[in-house]
Structure formats: C-alpha cells, structure tokens
Design a protein around this motif. Structure first.
Motif, PDB file in Angstrom:
ATOM      1  N   LEU A   1       0.823  -1.214   0.000  1.00 25.72           N
ATOM      2  CA  LEU A   1       0.000   0.000   0.000  1.00 25.72           C
ATOM      3  C   LEU A   1       0.855   1.262   0.000  1.00 25.72           C
ATOM      4  N   ASN A   2       2.001   1.207   0.664  1.00 27.25           N
ATOM      5  CA  ASN A   2       2.890   2.378   0.705  1.00 27.25           C
ATOM      6  C   ASN A   2       3.658   2.567  -0.596  1.00 27.25           C
ATOM      7  N   SER A   3       3.665   1.539  -1.446  1.00 32.70           N
ATOM      8  CA  SER A   3       4.419   1.601  -2.704  1.00 32.70           C
ATOM      9  C   SER A   3       3.547   1.974  -3.892  1.00 32.70           C
ATOM     10  N   GLY A   4       2.316   2.393  -3.631  1.00 35.35           N
ATOM     11  CA  GLY A   4       1.413   2.783  -4.709  1.00 35.35           C
ATOM     12  C   GLY A   4       0.298   1.801  -4.967  1.00 35.35           C
ATOM     13  N   GLY A   5       0.235   0.738  -4.163  1.00 35.07           N
ATOM     14  CA  GLY A   5      -0.825  -0.246  -4.341  1.00 35.07           C
ATOM     15  C   GLY A   5      -2.129   0.198  -3.712  1.00 35.07           C
ATOM     16  N   ASP A   6      -3.194  -0.460  -4.098  1.00 36.66           N
ATOM     17  CA  ASP A   6      -4.490  -0.256  -3.478  1.00 36.66           C
ATOM     18  C   ASP A   6      -5.196  -1.608  -3.419  1.00 36.66           C
ATOM     19  N   SER A   7      -6.432  -1.605  -2.940  1.00 43.10           N
ATOM     20  CA  SER A   7      -7.120  -2.884  -2.728  1.00 43.10           C
ATOM     21  C   SER A   7      -7.340  -3.643  -4.024  1.00 43.10           C
ATOM     22  N   LEU A   8      -7.670  -2.925  -5.110  1.00 40.91           N
ATOM     23  CA  LEU A   8      -7.931  -3.598  -6.377  1.00 40.91           C
ATOM     24  C   LEU A   8      -6.651  -4.179  -6.967  1.00 40.91           C
ATOM     25  N   LYS A   9      -5.552  -3.426  -6.852  1.00 42.10           N
ATOM     26  CA  LYS A   9      -4.270  -3.946  -7.333  1.00 42.10           C
ATOM     27  C   LYS A   9      -3.810  -5.129  -6.484  1.00 42.10           C
ATOM     28  N   SER A  10      -4.173  -5.109  -5.209  1.00 42.08           N
ATOM     29  CA  SER A  10      -3.783  -6.232  -4.353  1.00 42.08           C
ATOM     30  C   SER A  10      -4.488  -7.514  -4.780  1.00 42.08           C
ATOM     31  N   VAL A  11      -5.730  -7.393  -5.237  1.00 50.73           N
ATOM     32  CA  VAL A  11      -6.450  -8.565  -5.739  1.00 50.73           C
ATOM     33  C   VAL A  11      -5.791  -9.082  -7.011  1.00 50.73           C
ATOM     34  N   ARG A  12      -5.336  -8.167  -7.877  1.00 58.21           N
ATOM     35  CA  ARG A  12      -4.610  -8.580  -9.091  1.00 58.21           C
ATOM     36  C   ARG A  12      -3.333  -9.324  -8.733  1.00 58.21           C
ATOM     37  N   LEU A  13      -2.603  -8.793  -7.745  1.00 55.49           N
ATOM     38  CA  LEU A  13      -1.359  -9.446  -7.334  1.00 55.49           C
ATOM     39  C   LEU A  13      -1.652 -10.830  -6.771  1.00 55.49           C
ATOM     40  N   LEU A  14      -2.705 -10.947  -5.975  1.00 57.97           N
ATOM     41  CA  LEU A  14      -3.101 -12.245  -5.436  1.00 57.97           C
ATOM     42  C   LEU A  14      -3.384 -13.237  -6.563  1.00 57.97           C
ATOM     43  N   ASN A  15      -4.191 -12.815  -7.550  1.00 55.44           N
ATOM     44  CA  ASN A  15      -4.528 -13.716  -8.658  1.00 55.44           C
ATOM     45  C   ASN A  15      -3.294 -14.152  -9.438  1.00 55.44           C
ATOM     46  N   GLU A  16      -2.388 -13.203  -9.692  1.00 53.60           N
ATOM     47  CA  GLU A  16      -1.182 -13.526 -10.458  1.00 53.60           C
ATOM     48  C   GLU A  16      -0.287 -14.491  -9.689  1.00 53.60           C
ATOM     49  N   ILE A  17      -0.181 -14.300  -8.377  1.00 53.42           N
ATOM     50  CA  ILE A  17       0.657 -15.192  -7.576  1.00 53.42           C
ATOM     51  C   ILE A  17       0.067 -16.601  -7.558  1.00 53.42           C
ATOM     52  N   GLU A  18      -1.251 -16.698  -7.373  1.00 52.81           N
ATOM     53  CA  GLU A  18      -1.881 -18.018  -7.319  1.00 52.81           C
ATOM     54  C   GLU A  18      -1.794 -18.731  -8.663  1.00 52.81           C
ATOM     55  N   LYS A  19      -1.842 -17.973  -9.752  1.00 51.22           N
ATOM     56  CA  LYS A  19      -1.645 -18.593 -11.072  1.00 51.22           C
ATOM     57  C   LYS A  19      -0.193 -19.034 -11.237  1.00 51.22           C
ATOM     58  N   LEU A  20       0.708 -18.233 -10.723  1.00 50.55           N
ATOM     59  CA  LEU A  20       2.130 -18.555 -10.829  1.00 50.55           C
ATOM     60  C   LEU A  20       2.465 -19.851 -10.096  1.00 50.55           C
ATOM     61  N   VAL A  21       1.936 -20.023  -8.884  1.00 48.30           N
ATOM     62  CA  VAL A  21       2.285 -21.193  -8.080  1.00 48.30           C
ATOM     63  C   VAL A  21       1.333 -22.359  -8.326  1.00 48.30           C
ATOM     64  N   GLY A  22       0.221 -22.105  -9.036  1.00 46.86           N
ATOM     65  CA  GLY A  22      -0.684 -23.187  -9.407  1.00 46.86           C
ATOM     66  C   GLY A  22      -1.569 -23.677  -8.283  1.00 46.86           C
ATOM     67  N   THR A  23      -1.739 -22.874  -7.236  1.00 46.24           N
ATOM     68  CA  THR A  23      -2.605 -23.275  -6.130  1.00 46.24           C
ATOM     69  C   THR A  23      -3.067 -22.036  -5.380  1.00 46.24           C
ATOM     70  N   SER A  24      -4.153 -22.170  -4.638  1.00 45.49           N
ATOM     71  CA  SER A  24      -4.600 -21.056  -3.807  1.00 45.49           C
ATOM     72  C   SER A  24      -3.681 -20.936  -2.600  1.00 45.49           C
ATOM     73  N   VAL A  25      -3.523 -19.712  -2.107  1.00 48.31           N
ATOM     74  CA  VAL A  25      -2.663 -19.460  -0.949  1.00 48.31           C
ATOM     75  C   VAL A  25      -3.528 -18.812   0.127  1.00 48.31           C
TER      76      VAL A  25
END
Length: 891
Positions: free
Chosen positions: A363-387
C-alpha cells in the motif's frame, strides 16, 4: 427500404455473409432478388480463411455491398481491412455493420485507408421484429475528422413502419437518460415461440440498453453484458472498445468468466507485452473495469452467425489456466524473482529499477485494494494453487513476509532460513524487556475498578465527530456555548440527562428524510450567495515525519485554555500540543512509527496509543511518561476505544486479535481471535452493549465488551479498512468493493449504498442520526439518509481517505457544517444539509489524517511532517482558497 437506402441496382454484387439460420440472410437474399443484383455465395471452406475470403470478395468478384457483424469484419485483421476491404481502390460501396456493438470511431478510422469512399452504416435490430429496425450512416466529415468522440456511434433513425421506444426500469417511456430499447410497429409483427395471435402495435423488449441524449440513441450494451463488479455497474463491452483502441491490439473480446472474473482475450499486432497493455488500460478505464486476466490468442472464435463464441472463449481460458498451473517453479529463487517482477508490474515500477527492498509495503508503494487482488490472482496462477490468507498479508506485510507466506504454502517441506514467525521475531527483537511486562489473562470477566487516581472532568474529541464527556456533571451546564461538534455519542453515555445539555435543540431534533433527493456538487469556489468562510493557520507544529494519525483533543472543565492536542507521527514521536497556542507541552519517543490515533482514559490521566512495533503504550497525559506497555504479536494501527462504563480499552492488532486492556491493573482482560487482520478501529455501542471490530479478511464482528464472546459475525467478502460507526439503531461500515453497508445491532443487513471506488473512509453520523457522511476513492464526499438514500454528494479533487467531521458553526449555532479532507491536501468545508461548498484550503502535502473541530478551530495532520490548527473565520471575501504554498487560483 434498405434497397432504397443502399441505392441497390442490378450492377451491385451482394455477399451472402449470414448463414440461412441467421435472420439477416433474409435481408441479403431479398434485397438482391428485388433489385436484380447479384448474390455471391461462398463455400464455408473459403470463409474460414480470411485472406482467401478477401481475395474472393474484392479481387475476383468485386463485391459492392457487404452486410456483416463487426466480428466477421475483424477476422480480416486491421492490415487486410485497410489494404483491401476499405482501401482507396476497393470495390466495396456499402458496408453495413450490425448484430453486435458497433466499433468505436477510433477503431473505424484506423481501418480506413486515406481516400476510401465506402459508405458505412450502423444497422440495429432484433429477430423479434424481422431483423433490422434502425440505421445510421456515418457522415464523411466524422470519418475523416481527427476529433475524439466520447459517445459511441448512434443507432440512428427507425426504418419504415418501425416504432422505437426507450423505457425506464418501471416501464415508462423516457426522452433523456438510460433505458431499455423496445421495438415494434403496426405493420412489424412477428410470431414467436408458438404464438397464434399478436396484437397490432406489440412492442418487444430487446434486452439492449441505450442512453438518450438530445433525442439520439447511443448503445450501451446488452442486458447480459451489464455486470456488477467491486460494487459498481460495468458494461464489459466498454472494456472491449477501450482495449481495441490500443495501438498493440489487432482485435479482442471480453467475457465475464463464471460470473467471477473479467477476462480479456487479445489478438496482438506485435509481440504481446501484458504489462504494457495493463498500463494503457489503467489510463483509460476506471479501476473497477481493469480485467482480471489478459489471454493472448492467435484468432478469436466465432459462431456460425458471425458473432463471438463466448463458450469457446471460456474453454480457451480454462485450458490456459490449466497450462499455467502445470508450470512448476524451480525453487525459491525463481519464486522470489517472479514475485519481484509481479510487484513492479502491478505497481507500474520500472523493470530497470533496483531490487524491491525487503521491507517494502504494497500500500505504501502505490498499491491499493484492487491492485492487491490482481497481485493475489497472479501469484496463485504462478504457483498453481490457492494461498490461504495471502490477501491480508499483501495488504499489511512487507514483500519479504509475502514471499515467506507463499513459501509455506508452496514448499511446505523445505527448510527455510526464515519464515513468517521469523519475520515477526525479527520485527520485535529490539523491544526492551522493560516494555514487555504486560500479562495476558485471556477471557477473564471484568472486575470492578478501584481507581485511586484523581478523576478529571473533561471532554474528548476525536475523528468522525466523536465526543466523549467524562466526569463532567458540573462542567456541562457551565459551558458558555454549545461545542462546535454534535454527535450521537453524546447521548449514548450512561447519564443521558447530564449529557444532553451540551446539544442545542437543533442538534437533537429529528430532521426530515428527503428521500432520494440527489444533489451533486463539484469542487470549485463557493456558490454565489452562500455564506463563505476563511481558513487561516493559527499554528503548526513539526513532528519530524509524516502525520497520518488523527488528533485527539481534550478540553478540561477547569482552565479550558489548557486544552491539549495529542497526536503521533512516523517519526516515532507522540506529542502533546497546546490547542490555543501550538506550544509543545511534551513529546515522547516510542519504539516505531505511529499511525494509531490516541485515546484518553476514563480518569483523564492517561493516553493510550498503538505502535508499529506491536506495543500498546499507556502514557501519562500531563508529561508523557510511560506508565505501562502491552505487547501484541504484530503492528498496531488500530486506534483504541474506551468503554466509559468499565474504563477498559479495546483495540485490534495486525496479529488478527482483539484485546481488552485494564490499564489500571496493567493486564489483558480478554483476547479474541478475529479471523483476520484488524486494521481499523473498534466501535462501542452502549445499548445494546456491543463492541464492533472489522478485519481485512472482510469480517464484521459484534463482541460482548465484558467477556470478549462473539455475538454475531458477517462476512462482507472484501477487506474492511473503514472503521464501523454506531448509532441508536444501526452500525455502518465502508468496504473496498465500494459499498457502504448498514446493519441492525442484531446483525441483519438493512441496506447498502454503492460508490464507484473503494471506501477507506469511516462513516460519520449527524447529531440527529438522520444522515451519515463518508468519503470514497472516487473523489466524492457522500451524504446518505439512514434509509440508504443519497441526499447529496460533493466532488473533491482527489481520493477521500479520511473521515469527515460534522460540527456547528461557532458564529451561528444553527448552522451545521462538515469538514472533509482529500488526499491531495485540500480541506473542504461544506454545508451538511446541502453539500454546498463554504470554503477550501490547500495544505502543502498529502492528507490521510482526519480533521477534528472545536469551537472555530480545525486540527489535522499532514504528510509534510506538520500538525496544523486552522481558524475558521466568517468572510465575504471573493478569494476562498488559501494555501501555505501560495496557491492563489480557484480549484
């Protein structure tokens, strides 16, 4: 009529683009037959190859009239369209596009070669009225113009014998605004689904929505293209139109996959760079319209009718996700590299920049709640599982701790040099032993307090118009005038009769609920004729670093001139400042950054404040000396609330627990696991005696303040940064999905009000509890009735993160005003009943602190390191914008 409209002669060649199962084929066949023109029928084997089809149509047979869906035309590709279909030397005289949303003018212009003379029509209709019902020929001057048109291409005029109506949701015809199209006509009657009789003049609902502007109809989208996402209505066809206008995009399509994700499929002109596409989309689309996923495809699938095949796109996406999930990370090092890449990509940081620092917060680096959801989705796709739990970690922890959390989910059996627990230990390793003596006595019942400390009579004011009078029986009736703020919290104290004398009749009386009266004001100078106000700096005090905390103002019964402002900052300093002079009375250096706002004890002798190092500090209010510290397991950004019936302090921590602290006995009375990080501040309600906590996991909890037992819980589905706010009947809270939610004290949701962006601002109620005020990331300050109806909204110049403050004009007690702050540093003084602007003032830095008002003084923190106190003065001057940065022009 189309034969006359297109000026068809026996010299023309029409292409039978539609299959016989698609009603436009009837138009193509009979227009050709009735005019003696030629009808070209091409084998399916040729149709599937765009380059071959283009050669057959425009080289071999010189087609002059083409009626097609936009999807069919897009299959040629922009280069082939420009060089062949819409070239300067093309044989095509008429191009009629229908059956789908018409391309934007930007895209259409990009398809035409300079000098092309093809007449281009937008045709619209439905099967229920025999295909086409309206037409519009795009004027040559518009096609050749370079001006940007915000609205889509209009639907145009009804064809002969056709009646077009636009109706609202209640079925009434409208002349302006948004509504659904109905088609019919005395001589345009079709029999559907076994109908034996149809009344003349029957009007058919189309499922298509338009906006009517100056008598013209502009297509908005199909009913099934209208979705609700992040609390806001979205037409997914808008996403497609914007994406198609990007330079890198050849063609594209958008689907609402499983009613969960917006997926954008792109056929790219060059090598597709997803990050570049997302950056461009963010420039042109609101945040709630940014796709969840971008999928590259070689070509778009289409049905036999020439439209986009949505079911095939869903299958393509499913295969795409399966392929991605099969990718195995080559250990921890690759995960760290990929996480760094995703972090930079989603936050629009340069890939050439140095490694993301371990301690960086999203959040301090320019993120917001919607971008955090994007990051979550990208990470879960990257690792192939929900976290599990990852979203809260993203929103509250450093990138190193995010990495550690993912490691535990993906490589649970590997040895790691650090873990989430290690990160916590690292964070608290430098805490002095003398500061960790708090003993936790979980779930103990509240014991009667035996306080030897002298009780002081005072009033405490904090953000959101919260006013707490304590030990003030003799003080209240002696006040010379009503305080500048009124709040329902006044009448929620144990002794109602003694407290009500603070509030004038206008403050307590019920206001009428003017249902659904919406007034919208934009930032600017105050309205002509409105009484104006001047804001002038009384004093400012340097704290050394950013001030995100909100002020606590304590007004003693004796010697009001000794009133004090308590506030902390990122510099680790907790300060006590004289309200009237700005002189620093004392300052105390705590162990880490302070974002929590202070709370005063029942006796008035102590100040309680949370800190980033996980400690809760109890300081003596007269000199700042440390009286006691209590240790939690993570950062404390939540501000404490004090129960005046017991003297207990309640607050939450990022360790996902809520605490009840007895500062006099120096112990924890109870501790409750909340099922998520507690970022916001708890809210106490006396009748019924409930304590409300909200979590970043989306839970709203009602807790018994005496025992810590959960009364009820509600899952809001999205993180809750806003603090709950209670009134006599309800508890309200804002959510990052853009909704303000209202519940009864028994946990039943009564209503929700939707804004277009996340709500981090905490609600503030009027003294009559008839109105509720709050801000949104959509840059508006809102006023709603307690029935959830919008009364007015005021547009500021930036996001509204802080909590508004309702108060009485010190010069006119019957004049109730509202102070609000936007993150760009502007302070807004509005009329609470109408939302009209009284004054605006610009501070020289961002503002996340919330204002507090006493008498004619407004106190607030700023990210330029200063705390400000401003005098609010009645004024008739024309210049209503003052600034420490010599800001001299109107907003």
């Amino acid at each position: 009529m189309l034969r006359l409209l297109f000026e068809i002669t026996q010299e023309d060649v029409l292409f039978l683009a539609s299959p016989l199962t698609f009603d436009p084929s009837v138009v193509e066949i009979f227009v050709a037959l009735s005019s003696g023109a030629s009808l070209l029928i091409v084998p399916t084997a040729v149709k599937v190859f765009p380059s071959k089809l283009a050669a057959v149509l425009f080289s071999h047979h010189r087609v002059t009239v083409l009626q097609a869906t936009p999807t069919l035309l897009r299959r040629f590709g922009s280069q082939l369209i420009k060089s062949t279909v819409l070239s300067t030397s093309t044989s095509l005289r008429v191009l009629a596009l229908g059956g789908e949303a018409f391309p934007s003018l930007t895209v259409l212009r990009g398809w035409r070669e300079e000098g092309n003379r093809t007449q281009i029509f937008n045709v619209y209709g439905i099967t229920e009225v025999s295909s086409w019902a309206t037409f519009y020929r795009i004027p040559e001057k518009i096609l050749n113009s370079t001006l940007k048109y915000e609205l889509p291409v209009q639907l145009g005029c009804p064809l002969l014998g056709t009646v077009v109506e636009v109706r609202d949701t209640d079925g009434f015809r409208i002349q302006e605004g948004d509504g659904q199209v109905y088609l019919g006509g005395r001589n345009r009657v079709c029999f559907l689904d076994g109908e034996m009789t149809v009344a003349l003049g029957t009007m058919r609902a189309t499922g298509d929505f338009v906006t009517v502007k100056d008598g013209e109809l502009f297509f908005l989208g199909r009913k099934d293209s209208q979705i609700k996402r992040h609390g806001k209505r979205l037409n997914i066809e808008l996403v497609q139109q914007v994406a198609e206008g990007l330079q890198q995009v050849e063609s594209c399509a958008v689907i609402w996959y499983n009613q969960e994700k917006v997926i954008l499929f792109i056929v790219s002109k060059t090598e597709l760079v997803k990050d570049d596409i997302f950056k461009e989309l963010e420039k042109h689309l609101p945040s709630h319209a940014i796709p969840d996923e971008l999928v590259p495809v070689d070509s778009l699938p289409f049905t036999t009718h020439g439209k986009i095949d949505v079911s095939e796109l869903s299958r393509i996406y499913l295969n795409y996700t399966h392929l991605k999930s099969e990718h195995k990370l080559n250990g921890r090092e690759e995960l760290w590299e990929k996480l760094q890449h995703l972090w930079k990509s989603i936050l629009s940081l340069s890939e050439d920049s140095l490694k993301v620092p371990d301690e960086s917060l999203f959040l301090n680096s320019g993120g917001d709640s919607l971008k955090s959801v994007r990051l979550l989705n990208e990470i879960e796709k990257l690792v192939g599982t929900s976290v599990p739990g990852l979203l809260e970690i993203i929103l509250s922890r450093s990138v190193l701790e995010i990495y550690s959390h993912i490691l535990q989910a993906v490589f649970p059996d590997e040895d790691r040099t650090f873990s989430k627990n290690y990160a916590t230990k690292r964070k608290f390793s430098d805490i002095n032993q003398e500061e960790t003596s708090g003993e936790s006595l979980h779930q103990k019942s509240v014991v009667p307090l035996n306080i030897d400390n002298k009780r002081n009579a005072f009033i405490a004011l904090s953000r959101g118009s919260q006013i707490l009078p304590l030990n003030a029986t003799g003080f209240l009736s002696k006040l010379e005038h009503c305080p500048s703020a009124c709040s329902s919290d006044l009448i929620s104290q144990p002794n109602v009769q003694k407290v009500q004398s603070l509030s004038p009749p206008a403050c307590i009386g019920k206001s009428k609920d003017s249902t659904c009266i919406e007034k919208v004001y934009e930032a600017g100078t105050p309205a002509i004729g409105a009484e104006t106000m001047e804001l002038r700096v009384r004093w400012r005090s340097d704290t050394g670093k950013c001030v995100d905390a909100s002020p606590l103002v304590v007004i003693p019964a004796v010697e009001k001139s000794s009133s004090t402002v308590y506030i902390g900052s990122h510099s680790h300093r907790m300060m006590a400042i004289d309200l009237y002079s700005g002189k620093v009375k004392w300052e105390q250096i705590l162990g880490d950054r302070i974002e929590s706002s202070a709370c005063v004890s029942k006796c008035g002798n102590f100040i309680v404040v949370g800190c980033y190092n996980g400690l809760v500090y109890v300081l003596k209010s007269n000199n700042g000396e440390k009286y006691w510290t209590f240790t939690t397991e993570d950062a404390v950004k939540s501000s404490a609330t004090m129960d005046p019936t017991t003297g207990l302090f309640h607050l939450g921590s990022h360790d996902q627990h809520a605490y009840a602290l007895d500062i006099y006995e120096k112990k924890c009375v109870w501790k409750l696991k909340c099922g998520g990080t507690v970022f916001s501040s708890p809210c106490l309600n006396l009748i019924p005696h409930h304590l409300y906590f909200a979590t970043l996991g989306g839970l709203l909890l009602a807790v018994d303040p005496a025992t810590g037992n959960r009364v009820w819980r509600h899952s809001c589905g999205k993180p809750l940064f806003s603090s709950p706010r209670c009134c006599l009947q309800y508890v309200c809270i804002g959510c990052v999905d853009g909704n303000l939610l209202c519940f009864t004290h028994s946990g039943e949701q009564v209503w929700q009000f939707s804004t277009s962006e996340p709500i981090f601002s905490s609600p503030c109620t009027s003294a009559s509890e008839q109105e509720i005020f709050f801000g949104s990331h959509d840059c508006f300050v809102y006023c709603c009735s307690m029935k959830g109806h919008l009364q007015w909204k005021f547009q500021t110049t930036s996001r509204v993160y802080s909590t508004p403050f309702a108060f009485h004009n010190h010069d006119r007690s019957d004049d109730v005003l509202l102070a609000a702050a936007s993150t760009d540093g502007k302070l807004w003084i509005l009329e609470s009943k109408s939302g009209q602007l009284r004054s605006v003032y610009e501070l020289p830095g961002e503002v996340f602190s919330s204002p507090v008002v006493w008498e004619s003084m407004l106190i607030i923190g700023c990210r330029n390191n200063y705390v400000y106190c401003l005098d609010m003065l009645g004024s008739n001057k024309n210049n209503q914008v003052q600034s420490l940065t010599e800001y001299s022009q109107g907003v």
